[in-house]
Design a protein around this motif. Structure first.
Motif, PDB file in Angstrom:
ATOM      1  N   TRP A  76       0.816  -1.213   0.000  1.00  0.00           N
ATOM      2  CA  TRP A  76       0.000   0.000   0.000  1.00  0.00           C
ATOM      3  C   TRP A  76       0.850   1.264   0.000  1.00  0.00           C
ATOM      4  O   TRP A  76       0.503   2.236  -0.693  1.00  0.00           O
ATOM      5  CB  TRP A  76      -0.986  -0.009   1.162  1.00  0.00           C
ATOM      6  CG  TRP A  76      -2.070  -1.005   0.932  1.00  0.00           C
ATOM      7  CD1 TRP A  76      -2.299  -2.162   1.616  1.00  0.00           C
ATOM      8  CD2 TRP A  76      -3.060  -0.965  -0.108  1.00  0.00           C
ATOM      9  NE1 TRP A  76      -3.360  -2.837   1.073  1.00  0.00           N
ATOM     10  CE2 TRP A  76      -3.857  -2.125   0.014  1.00  0.00           C
ATOM     11  CE3 TRP A  76      -3.354  -0.064  -1.131  1.00  0.00           C
ATOM     12  CZ2 TRP A  76      -4.920  -2.402  -0.834  1.00  0.00           C
ATOM     13  CZ3 TRP A  76      -4.414  -0.336  -1.977  1.00  0.00           C
ATOM     14  CH2 TRP A  76      -5.188  -1.482  -1.836  1.00  0.00           C
ATOM     15  N   LEU A  77       1.956   1.286   0.726  1.00  0.00           N
ATOM     16  CA  LEU A  77       2.781   2.494   0.749  1.00  0.00           C
ATOM     17  C   LEU A  77       3.386   2.759  -0.623  1.00  0.00           C
ATOM     18  O   LEU A  77       3.395   3.898  -1.100  1.00  0.00           O
ATOM     19  CB  LEU A  77       3.876   2.380   1.817  1.00  0.00           C
ATOM     20  CG  LEU A  77       4.668   3.667   2.088  1.00  0.00           C
ATOM     21  CD1 LEU A  77       3.760   4.820   2.518  1.00  0.00           C
ATOM     22  CD2 LEU A  77       5.733   3.410   3.155  1.00  0.00           C
ATOM     23  N   SER A  78       3.861   1.729  -1.296  1.00  0.00           N
ATOM     24  CA  SER A  78       4.433   1.927  -2.637  1.00  0.00           C
ATOM     25  C   SER A  78       3.360   2.367  -3.637  1.00  0.00           C
ATOM     26  O   SER A  78       3.633   3.160  -4.536  1.00  0.00           O
ATOM     27  CB  SER A  78       5.139   0.660  -3.126  1.00  0.00           C
ATOM     28  OG  SER A  78       4.244  -0.411  -3.304  1.00  0.00           O
ATOM     29  N   ARG A  79       2.136   1.903  -3.467  1.00  0.00           N
ATOM     30  CA  ARG A  79       1.053   2.302  -4.378  1.00  0.00           C
ATOM     31  C   ARG A  79       0.665   3.768  -4.189  1.00  0.00           C
ATOM     32  O   ARG A  79       0.448   4.482  -5.171  1.00  0.00           O
ATOM     33  CB  ARG A  79      -0.160   1.383  -4.211  1.00  0.00           C
ATOM     34  CG  ARG A  79       0.087   0.054  -4.897  1.00  0.00           C
ATOM     35  CD  ARG A  79      -1.032  -0.942  -4.689  1.00  0.00           C
ATOM     36  NE  ARG A  79      -0.657  -2.180  -5.348  1.00  0.00           N
ATOM     37  CZ  ARG A  79      -1.011  -2.506  -6.590  1.00  0.00           C
ATOM     38  NH1 ARG A  79      -1.755  -1.710  -7.307  1.00  0.00           N
ATOM     39  NH2 ARG A  79      -0.607  -3.647  -7.114  1.00  0.00           N
ATOM     40  N   ILE A  80       0.574   4.228  -2.935  1.00  0.00           N
ATOM     41  CA  ILE A  80       0.219   5.644  -2.743  1.00  0.00           C
ATOM     42  C   ILE A  80       1.375   6.540  -3.164  1.00  0.00           C
ATOM     43  O   ILE A  80       1.165   7.606  -3.741  1.00  0.00           O
ATOM     44  CB  ILE A  80      -0.261   5.944  -1.297  1.00  0.00           C
ATOM     45  CG1 ILE A  80      -0.954   7.309  -1.232  1.00  0.00           C
ATOM     46  CG2 ILE A  80       0.869   5.884  -0.294  1.00  0.00           C
ATOM     47  CD1 ILE A  80      -2.242   7.409  -2.003  1.00  0.00           C
ATOM     48  N   GLY A  97       5.901   9.247   1.199  1.00  0.00           N
ATOM     49  CA  GLY A  97       5.897   8.115   2.131  1.00  0.00           C
ATOM     50  C   GLY A  97       6.012   8.573   3.578  1.00  0.00           C
ATOM     51  O   GLY A  97       5.333   8.041   4.467  1.00  0.00           O
ATOM     52  N   ASN A  98       6.832   9.588   3.818  1.00  0.00           N
ATOM     53  CA  ASN A  98       6.975  10.131   5.178  1.00  0.00           C
ATOM     54  C   ASN A  98       5.659  10.714   5.683  1.00  0.00           C
ATOM     55  O   ASN A  98       5.307  10.536   6.853  1.00  0.00           O
ATOM     56  CB  ASN A  98       8.053  11.208   5.226  1.00  0.00           C
ATOM     57  CG  ASN A  98       9.464  10.697   5.030  1.00  0.00           C
ATOM     58  OD1 ASN A  98      10.342  11.459   4.644  1.00  0.00           O
ATOM     59  ND2 ASN A  98       9.707   9.411   5.285  1.00  0.00           N
ATOM     60  N   ALA A 145      11.434   3.530  -2.545  1.00  0.00           N
ATOM     61  CA  ALA A 145      11.147   4.647  -1.637  1.00  0.00           C
ATOM     62  C   ALA A 145      10.309   4.178  -0.454  1.00  0.00           C
ATOM     63  O   ALA A 145      10.558   4.576   0.696  1.00  0.00           O
ATOM     64  CB  ALA A 145      10.446   5.776  -2.384  1.00  0.00           C
ATOM     65  N   ALA A 146       9.315   3.327  -0.705  1.00  0.00           N
ATOM     66  CA  ALA A 146       8.481   2.796   0.382  1.00  0.00           C
ATOM     67  C   ALA A 146       9.335   2.010   1.371  1.00  0.00           C
ATOM     68  O   ALA A 146       9.213   2.181   2.592  1.00  0.00           O
ATOM     69  CB  ALA A 146       7.371   1.916  -0.193  1.00  0.00           C
ATOM     70  N   LYS A 147      10.216   1.169   0.876  1.00  0.00           N
ATOM     71  CA  LYS A 147      11.062   0.364   1.768  1.00  0.00           C
ATOM     72  C   LYS A 147      12.018   1.244   2.561  1.00  0.00           C
ATOM     73  O   LYS A 147      12.250   0.995   3.753  1.00  0.00           O
ATOM     74  CB  LYS A 147      11.827  -0.684   0.953  1.00  0.00           C
ATOM     75  CG  LYS A 147      10.914  -1.795   0.444  1.00  0.00           C
ATOM     76  CD  LYS A 147      11.657  -2.831  -0.364  1.00  0.00           C
ATOM     77  CE  LYS A 147      10.732  -3.961  -0.792  1.00  0.00           C
ATOM     78  NZ  LYS A 147      11.446  -5.004  -1.553  1.00  0.00           N
TER      79      LYS A 147
END
Length: 190
Positions: A76-80, A97-98, A145-147
């Motif tokens: 979900w974080l990578s998708r947003i 992401g932050n 970036a999400a990771k």
């Protein structure tokens, strides 16, 4: 893996932010020592008298990505990130992401990434929820970036909002929040 021009290194499928570009100088690849030490679970000590760095083993091994990242959180974080900042510079992706993770930590928002993204307490929070782009497959840089954000790297621990002032239809954020910084096409606020 360390690729010249990138601001991260990868170890065991995990990503560590370097803050500065990995560099290639005369055929040698240079990586900032602090993220390298973190990636390999080493303690680092700066010797100011000799202007040198000492690295010490901690006895810990570097964990694999599957031991560190929750699959749903990365999903979900990578998708947003991709839906909101897929065309933005890498730091812009990290900043989005932050914002999501800052909201997860805030008592004003749900306490999960999924909950924050789909929060409707005050209306839809992110336009990709309304237009469906949240369901598009994220590009590799958005996943990285999400990771990196899930590793705890933060460009801002206080930003809770962002907008692209050139396409925004509501300026509630501008009128009610404190500006922090701009990256690419986004302005970030707390």
């Amino acid at each position: 893996t360390a690729r010249p021009g990138k601001r991260y290194i990868s170890v065991n499928g995990r990503y560590f932010y370097t803050a500065r570009d990995v560099r290639n100088i005369d055929g040698r690849v240079y990586v900032p020592v602090r993220p390298m030490a973190k990636a390999f679970s080493l303690d680092l000590e700066w010797d100011s008298e000799n202007r040198s760095v000492k690295l010490y083993t901690t006895g810990k091994r570097t964990k694999w990505a599957s031991e560190v990242y929750n699959e749903d959180d990365v999903y979900w974080l990578s998708r947003i990130i991709n839906a909101e900042a897929g065309n933005q510079p890498f730091l812009g992706k990290m900043a989005v992401g932050n914002v999501v993770l800052n909201r997860v930590r805030s008592s004003q928002y749900p306490n999960s990434i999924y909950g924050v993204i789909f929060d409707r307490k005050h209306g839809i929070q992110f336009s990709p929820i309304a237009n469906g782009t949240i369901y598009n497959t994220p590009n590799a840089e958005s996943i990285i970036a999400a990771k990196i954000c899930l590793e705890g790297y933060s460009l801002s621990s206080t930003a809770l909002y962002f907008l692209n002032p050139r396409i925004a239809t509501s300026f509630w954020i501008v009128q009610n929040c404190t500006y922090e910084f701009s990256i690419g096409g986004h302005d970030f606020y707390r």
